[in-house]
Design a protein around this motif. Structure first.
Motif, PDB file in Angstrom:
ATOM      1  N   GLU A 168       0.841  -1.211   0.000  1.00  0.00           N
ATOM      2  CA  GLU A 168       0.000   0.000   0.000  1.00  0.00           C
ATOM      3  C   GLU A 168       0.871   1.254   0.000  1.00  0.00           C
ATOM      4  OE1 GLU A 168      -0.475  -2.688   1.894  1.00  0.00           O
ATOM      5  OE2 GLU A 168      -2.295  -3.386   0.869  1.00  0.00           O
ATOM      6  N   ALA A 169       1.925   1.223   0.809  1.00  0.00           N
ATOM      7  CA  ALA A 169       2.781   2.411   0.902  1.00  0.00           C
ATOM      8  C   ALA A 169       3.463   2.685  -0.436  1.00  0.00           C
ATOM      9  CB  ALA A 169       3.830   2.210   2.007  1.00  0.00           C
ATOM     10  N   PHE A 170       3.982   1.629  -1.078  1.00  0.00           N
ATOM     11  CA  PHE A 170       4.699   1.852  -2.338  1.00  0.00           C
ATOM     12  C   PHE A 170       3.735   2.304  -3.437  1.00  0.00           C
ATOM     13  CE2 PHE A 170       6.842   0.957  -6.307  1.00  0.00           C
ATOM     14  CZ  PHE A 170       8.119   1.450  -6.049  1.00  0.00           C
ATOM     15  N   THR A 171       2.558   1.679  -3.482  1.00  0.00           N
ATOM     16  CA  THR A 171       1.584   2.054  -4.519  1.00  0.00           C
ATOM     17  C   THR A 171       1.169   3.515  -4.367  1.00  0.00           C
ATOM     18  OG1 THR A 171       0.799  -0.220  -4.459  1.00  0.00           O
ATOM     19  CG2 THR A 171      -0.566   1.348  -5.636  1.00  0.00           C
ATOM     20  N   ALA A 172       0.967   3.930  -3.134  1.00  0.00           N
ATOM     21  CA  ALA A 172       0.569   5.331  -2.900  1.00  0.00           C
ATOM     22  C   ALA A 172       1.692   6.268  -3.354  1.00  0.00           C
ATOM     23  CB  ALA A 172       0.267   5.543  -1.421  1.00  0.00           C
ATOM     24  N   TRP A 173       2.932   5.882  -3.085  1.00  0.00           N
ATOM     25  CA  TRP A 173       4.091   6.691  -3.476  1.00  0.00           C
ATOM     26  C   TRP A 173       4.140   6.829  -5.000  1.00  0.00           C
ATOM     27  CZ3 TRP A 173       9.915   5.082  -3.313  1.00  0.00           C
ATOM     28  CH2 TRP A 173      10.721   6.219  -3.261  1.00  0.00           C
ATOM     29  N   LEU A 174       3.930   5.689  -5.654  1.00  0.00           N
ATOM     30  CA  LEU A 174       3.967   5.640  -7.118  1.00  0.00           C
ATOM     31  C   LEU A 174       2.890   6.530  -7.740  1.00  0.00           C
ATOM     32  CD1 LEU A 174       5.769   3.927  -8.940  1.00  0.00           C
ATOM     33  CD2 LEU A 174       4.013   2.152  -8.915  1.00  0.00           C
ATOM     34  N   ASP A 175       1.765   6.613  -7.063  1.00  0.00           N
ATOM     35  CA  ASP A 175       0.628   7.322  -7.650  1.00  0.00           C
ATOM     36  C   ASP A 175       0.540   8.785  -7.231  1.00  0.00           C
ATOM     37  OD1 ASP A 175      -0.072   5.173  -9.185  1.00  0.00           O
ATOM     38  OD2 ASP A 175      -1.443   4.338  -7.699  1.00  0.00           O
ATOM     39  N   GLN A 176       1.551   9.253  -6.479  1.00  0.00           N
ATOM     40  CA  GLN A 176       1.598  10.693  -6.180  1.00  0.00           C
ATOM     41  C   GLN A 176       1.784  11.477  -7.473  1.00  0.00           C
ATOM     42  OE1 GLN A 176       4.658  11.928  -3.450  1.00  0.00           O
ATOM     43  NE2 GLN A 176       4.022  10.409  -1.943  1.00  0.00           N
TER      44      GLN A 176
END
Ligand SMILES: [Zn+2]
Length: 431
Positions: A168-176
């Motif tokens: 979840e953390a990486f996906t959120a980072w990617l989608d910033q």
């Protein structure tokens, strides 16, 4: 010519112009219009549409902006680490951890990245395959008008960690939101569980993003993929026993076969280093369209085997060149790595007379290819006006490409990105 000046509506002329995708031009010029190249040729043969434009004359050699195929600008502050000498990748990694852990203010990553961007601009680089490990380093390329991809890095993720919040953390980072093109960097096939890398490449491909990883950099990583040797994971301490490759005792696969099995290879992916790969592994890279970015000076500092550039050349690979970061390299001057590759190739028995031409292509078009860009890396009408000039004098009868490869380091006098002057003789246009 002044900083933040543009060369739009100008003929930028030099003693030699190296368009890269076509033959060298003595007394050549590039006509720049609205950030793009309008024409390239011999100055005296400029067509009527551009013949009356103002001329900016430069001593030396004009090329496309260089494309650095592998950097971590956020480690620009780790100069002392890069000045050391090491016996192995694992030795260097232990020291790296000490430097990394000593950074207590995350803002330092951004400061270091911006310093790195300035250094790179001073040596004629205009585009980067840039790995971002810490958020404050993001946005550096866009801040300086640089082209390229910021690859967000995942490292140290086991399936368990990934499953309990990592995903979840990486996906959120990617989608910033991002001003720069974003890519995904699974750090290396040893530092992440294979299942995690599969998911990371899926996340990337679902978003049309490119992939960049470190492969074949350690002399012992192959033995992890093959039979579960834990040496390359030493720095992870007790955590290393959580990795699937250790738990499962390896996979019996070679490095490139293992990378393929976890979806890391393909035309949308490129690998840093590619040193410890045998012929079959290198063939697999070529067959899958996976390019390598060779970083010879970083390899030397870390105490690794020499990049097998002779083999890559002989076997018909197209590759890129990277400086890596100042944590393992003396400078961010890409032409110094090109010179190192020329020396290595010769020492490795590569004697074809296309050596310098191919190495310059690697540092320009080769880099553009690993960024998925067809508007960078050559001087041709319609390409972006990303240019560099090097104050290298070419002797009568000497090949200008060879002169640039051998004496280009430290000689940049002008860097232009999209028609805007970003560096000229000692001064920098700030972000
Ligand atoms: Zn690296």
């Amino acid at each position: 010519m002044k900083n933040d000046a543009t060369v739009n509506g100008t003929l930028v002329a030099a003693d030699w112009v190296l368009p890269v995708a076509s033959p060298a031009i003595k007394h050549g010029a590039v006509a720049v219009h609205e950030g793009q190249i309008a024409w390239v040729g011999k100055l005296e043969e400029a067509p009527a549409e551009v013949a009356g434009w103002p001329i900016e004359r430069h001593a030396g050699i004009l090329t496309p902006g260089l494309v650095n195929g592998h950097t971590h600008l956020q480690y620009t502050g780790f100069v002392e680490l890069g000045r050391g000498s090491y016996t192995s990748f694992e030795h260097w990694s232990e020291e790296f951890e000490v430097f990394y852990d000593a950074v207590t203010d995350p803002a330092e990553w951004g400061v270091a990245a911006r310093e790195g961007a300035q250094l790179a601009l001073r040596s004629g680089s205009t585009a980067f395959a840039e790995i971002v490990t810490d958020e404050p380093a993001r946005g550096t390329l866009a801040g300086f008008g640089l082209q390229g991809i910021e690859y967000l890095e995942a490292i140290g993720e086991t399936e368990a960690r990934w499953g309990s919040g990592g995903r979840e953390a990486f996906t959120a980072w990617l989608d910033q939101a991002s001003e720069c093109v974003v890519g995904v960097s699974p750090h290396a096939p040893y530092s992440l569980d294979g299942e995690v890398i599969r998911e990371l490449t899926e996340l990337a491909r679902a978003r049309g993003m490119r992939i960049h990883s470190h492969v074949g950099e350690s002399s012992v990583e192959a033995s992890l993929y093959d039979f579960g040797n834990r040496d390359v994971l030493e720095i992870y301490g007790d955590m290393r026993d959580e990795f699937a490759l250790i738990r499962g005792g390896g996979t019996g696969l070679s490095t490139a076969r293992y990378a393929e099995s976890i979806d890391l290879l393909g035309r949308d992916s490129h690998l840093a280093h590619g040193i410890y790969l045998d012929r079959a592994d290198r063939d697999l890279l070529r067959e899958t369209g996976t390019r390598v970015a060779l970083c010879p000076r970083s390899n030397r500092v870390i105490g690794l085997a020499a990049a097998p550039v002779g083999d890559y050349l002989r076997e018909g690979h197209e590759f890129a060149v990277g400086t890596d970061s100042l944590s393992s390299s003396p400078s961010l001057d890409l032409l110094a790595d090109v010179a190192a590759l020329a020396e290595l190739a010769t020492a490795q028995g590569y004697a074809d007379d296309d050596l310098h031409e191919r190495l310059l292509a690697a540092a320009t078009l080769g880099g553009a290819a690993v960024l998925g860009r067809d508007d960078l890396g050559a001087l041709r009408a319609g390409m972006r006006a990303d240019l560099a000039v090097f104050d290298v004098r070419v002797a009568e009868g000497e090949d200008a490409r060879r002169a640039l490869v051998e004496r280009g380091e430290g000689s940049c006098t002008l860097t232009v990105i999209g028609g805007t002057v970003r560096f000229t003789r000692g001064a920098i246009v700030s972000a």
